[in-house]
Design a protein around this motif. Structure first.
Motif, PDB file in Angstrom:
ATOM      1  N   VAL A 195      -3.789  -0.846  46.188  1.00  0.00           N
ATOM      2  CA  VAL A 195      -3.450  -2.135  45.615  1.00  0.00           C
ATOM      3  C   VAL A 195      -2.526  -2.865  46.554  1.00  0.00           C
ATOM      4  CG1 VAL A 195      -2.342  -3.284  43.681  1.00  0.00           C
ATOM      5  CG2 VAL A 195      -3.753  -1.269  43.291  1.00  0.00           C
ATOM      6  N   ALA A 196      -2.797  -4.119  46.798  1.00  0.00           N
ATOM      7  CA  ALA A 196      -2.019  -4.871  47.770  1.00  0.00           C
ATOM      8  C   ALA A 196      -0.974  -5.729  47.095  1.00  0.00           C
ATOM      9  CB  ALA A 196      -2.965  -5.718  48.608  1.00  0.00           C
ATOM     10  N   GLY A 197      -0.684  -6.841  47.750  1.00  0.00           N
ATOM     11  CA  GLY A 197       0.416  -7.694  47.319  1.00  0.00           C
ATOM     12  C   GLY A 197       0.127  -8.448  46.046  1.00  0.00           C
ATOM     13  N   GLY A 210       6.515  -4.308  40.385  1.00  0.00           N
ATOM     14  CA  GLY A 210       5.963  -3.084  40.930  1.00  0.00           C
ATOM     15  C   GLY A 210       4.447  -3.033  40.858  1.00  0.00           C
ATOM     16  N   HIS A 211       3.885  -3.583  39.761  1.00  0.00           N
ATOM     17  CA  HIS A 211       2.430  -3.617  39.596  1.00  0.00           C
ATOM     18  C   HIS A 211       1.810  -4.883  40.177  1.00  0.00           C
ATOM     19  CE1 HIS A 211       1.901   0.016  37.253  1.00  0.00           C
ATOM     20  NE2 HIS A 211       2.909  -0.321  36.476  1.00  0.00           N
ATOM     21  N   ALA A 212       2.613  -5.678  40.913  1.00  0.00           N
ATOM     22  CA  ALA A 212       2.128  -6.884  41.609  1.00  0.00           C
ATOM     23  C   ALA A 212       1.596  -7.942  40.661  1.00  0.00           C
ATOM     24  CB  ALA A 212       1.050  -6.507  42.634  1.00  0.00           C
ATOM     25  N   PRO A 253      -6.938  -6.281  42.626  1.00  0.00           N
ATOM     26  CA  PRO A 253      -6.544  -6.608  43.989  1.00  0.00           C
ATOM     27  C   PRO A 253      -7.721  -6.967  44.842  1.00  0.00           C
ATOM     28  CG  PRO A 253      -6.575  -4.244  43.677  1.00  0.00           C
ATOM     29  CD  PRO A 253      -6.875  -4.841  42.353  1.00  0.00           C
ATOM     30  N   PRO A 254      -7.487  -7.728  45.882  1.00  0.00           N
ATOM     31  CA  PRO A 254      -8.565  -8.046  46.804  1.00  0.00           C
ATOM     32  C   PRO A 254      -9.094  -6.786  47.473  1.00  0.00           C
ATOM     33  CG  PRO A 254      -6.647  -9.471  47.184  1.00  0.00           C
ATOM     34  CD  PRO A 254      -6.229  -8.379  46.262  1.00  0.00           C
ATOM     35  N   ALA A 255     -10.367  -6.741  47.659  1.00  0.00           N
ATOM     36  CA  ALA A 255     -10.949  -5.563  48.293  1.00  0.00           C
ATOM     37  C   ALA A 255     -10.584  -5.527  49.757  1.00  0.00           C
ATOM     38  CB  ALA A 255     -12.475  -5.600  48.136  1.00  0.00           C
ATOM     39  N   GLY A 256     -10.416  -4.304  50.228  1.00  0.00           N
ATOM     40  CA  GLY A 256     -10.209  -4.119  51.639  1.00  0.00           C
ATOM     41  C   GLY A 256      -8.816  -4.368  52.134  1.00  0.00           C
TER      42      GLY A 256
END
Length: 546
Positions: A29-31, A187-189, A39-42
């Motif tokens: 998981v990103a920003g 924390g979970h964006a 989250p955005p893939a990749g």
């Protein structure tokens, strides 16, 4: 008991091993998301790059402006509707609830922000939710106990009525949960969702404050109780929906002893730093006359907006740094702390200079002409806050790192608090509220110097000249306020304040250009660097970062 947690049950302890049960192969998981739940893939696991941090910081800034405006409106309306002694008592109750929230919920919120983001940065989403479940339950129990204990102590000392005692209990509980749930959202964006909830509940608190003052009621804490309570309910509802959306399987693992130790240390450090600020109002209630207590309460309320930018940065930086540590990307931490510290120094110095010169005007606008006599108290608290603000990125960089670094800000906060209390005991008797403010200034300077020096050494950062110039300008302005024409309110003093702001911008223009160069270089480095994923970084290596 030292063991990993799996659905709330302890399992055999020991280091996580590559390819073992704890090596979770979920999508990292990103920003912060932009209105989406997934989250955005990749995206790299560490992933909160410069643009994500800027977006999170901007949203945090907006939300914290709402929080600050709420406290300012609440404080200003209350001060105008009551005498200084009554407003001082309201400030003491607010300070008591805040200090109580730092005893354990403050450390729990730090642990929530760090370890949820760390597990997500390492690609361990079930582990992140297991950490959340454990810490949210701990926060609920501790908040209820602290709420009851705080109300009983303050009622015994100040002979509060039933309504004040009840609202103080509720405020302590709801504010404690507010701090923890806010950390969980970061924390979970879920930063956009958090910002919307913060804005809505801040508006609710402001409207309720107007209603209480307009009707002549004396339940001055009720609007804040309502705002924080609704915030906690909405955040927990949103987090539960996000967990269902991610379809996380049960059985996430985490190290309970490590997290509890961090939470306890975080509570100690937060209590010694942020708690010291709130404790100044309690100390003034003991050492100073009741009318002087109002000066200190007003000063604390007025310096709160100056923390908007650093707190917004901290809310965005700490999960990002923890995620980078989880992904093994310590170079990202160096880039973030370097740019953030330089930015705070060159942008906040002119603001503090103007505030020092305009202190009598600010107090007059806040509480009326009777409050202008507290200008010296406000000026000392402004100088202390400048040191406190400069240290924010350094403290976050250390707290997101390994245990040896985590202990540095805790030790500095305790040392600064003890030294500051010693100064208060020595000076508050003859000087009253001014003596309390001087003690806070000395303690905060000590608290800030140690993390700044430690981070500069660890990451080999050459920001010394920039910090020296910014600090020197603030100190010079503080000395200028001793001239007769600037000690009290006048339109000439306002003009000087505006001129000082412009002069600071001119004098720091070289540092501003250097900051832009640093940011551009770090942005390029962040894009060029090869992404770090959980598969590319052994779990054992990531565990050593913590």
């Amino acid at each position: 008991m030292h063991g990993r947690e799996s659905g709330g049950r302890g399992v055999s302890s020991g280091p996580l091993r590559e390819g073992g049960a704890a090596h979770v192969r979920t999508a990292p998981v990103a920003g912060p998301e932009e209105g989406a739940d997934s989250p955005p893939a990749g995206v790299a696991a560490g992933g909160r790059g410069p643009s994500a941090i800027v977006r999170a910081g901007a949203l945090s800034m907006l939300a914290l402006v709402a929080v600050g405006v709420t406290r300012l409106v609440h404080g200003s309306l209350t001060s105008h509707a009551t005498d200084r002694a009554t407003y001082g008592l309201v400030g003491i109750m607010l300070a008591a609830s805040t200090v109580a929230s730092l005893l354990l919920p403050g450390g729990v919120s730090s642990g929530m922000s760090k370890f949820v983001a760390f597990h997500r940065g390492a690609g361990d989403v079930p582990g992140a939710w297991a950490v959340y479940r454990f810490l949210s339950r701990l926060a609920l129990v501790s908040s209820l106990l602290l709420g009851a204990a705080t109300a009983l102590v303050v009622q015994w000392v100040y002979q509060l009525g039933f309504v004040d005692t009840l609202t103080l209990t509720v405020l302590t509980v709801t504010y404690s949960l507010y701090t923890v749930d806010k950390a969980a959202m970061y924390g979970h964006a879920l930063v956009p969702q958090y910002a919307r909830i913060e804005l809505a509940t801040s508006l609710l608190a402001i409207v309720t404050t107007v209603g209480v003052i307009a009707t002549g009621k004396t339940a001055y804490l009720l609007p804040l109780c309502l705002g924080y309570g609704v915030f906690a309910v909405l955040c927990r509802y949103r987090l539960r929906a996000h967990r269902r959306h991610e379809a996380v399987r049960p059985g996430g693992r985490f190290d309970r002893r490590e997290i509890v130790t961090f939470a306890v240390l975080g509570s100690i450090g937060t209590l010694a730093s942020a708690g010291f600020l709130q404790a100044t109002q309690l100390l003034a209630g003991h050492f100073a006359a009741p009318t002087e207590v109002a000066y200190l309460v007003a000063a604390v309320a007025l310096i709160a907006p100056l923390w908007f930018l650093p707190r917004a940065l901290a809310l965005a930086l700490f999960p990002a740094m923890a995620g980078a540590q989880g992904a093994g990307d310590t170079s990202a931490v160096r880039r973030q702390v370097d740019a953030a510290t330089r930015a705070l120094a060159v942008t906040m110095a002119p603001v503090f200079m103007a505030g020092l010169l305009a202190s009598p005007l600010l107090l007059r606008l806040f509480g009326g002409s009777d409050y202008a006599g507290g200008a010296d108290v406000l000026r000392i608290m402004l100088c202390a806050s400048f040191f406190g603000i400069l240290q924010v990125p350094a403290v976050n960089a250390l707290a997101s790192g390994p245990p040896a670094q985590t202990r540095i800000p805790v030790g500095s906060a305790v040392a600064g608090c003890l030294i500051g209390l010693g100064v208060v005991i020595t000076t508050a008797g003859p000087l009253g509220a001014i003596g309390v403010a001087v003690g806070y200034l000395v303690g905060t300077a000590v608290t800030a110097a140690i993390p700044l020096l430690a981070v500069a050494r660890i990451h080999r950062l050459a920001w010394g000249p920039t910090l020296a110039r910014a600090t020197g300008l603030v100190a010079l302005t503080a000395l200028l306020t001793r001239f007769d024409g600037l000690e009290s309110f006048s339109w000439g003093a306002v003009a000087v304040a505006a001129a000082a702001f412009a002069a600071a911008v001119v004098l720091l223009r070289g540092d501003l250009r250097q900051l832009l160069t640093v940011i551009r270089a770090h942005r390029v480095a962040g894009h060029v660097q090869q992404p770090i994923t959980p598969e590319a970084t052994p779990v054992s290596a990531r565990r050593k970062q913590l």
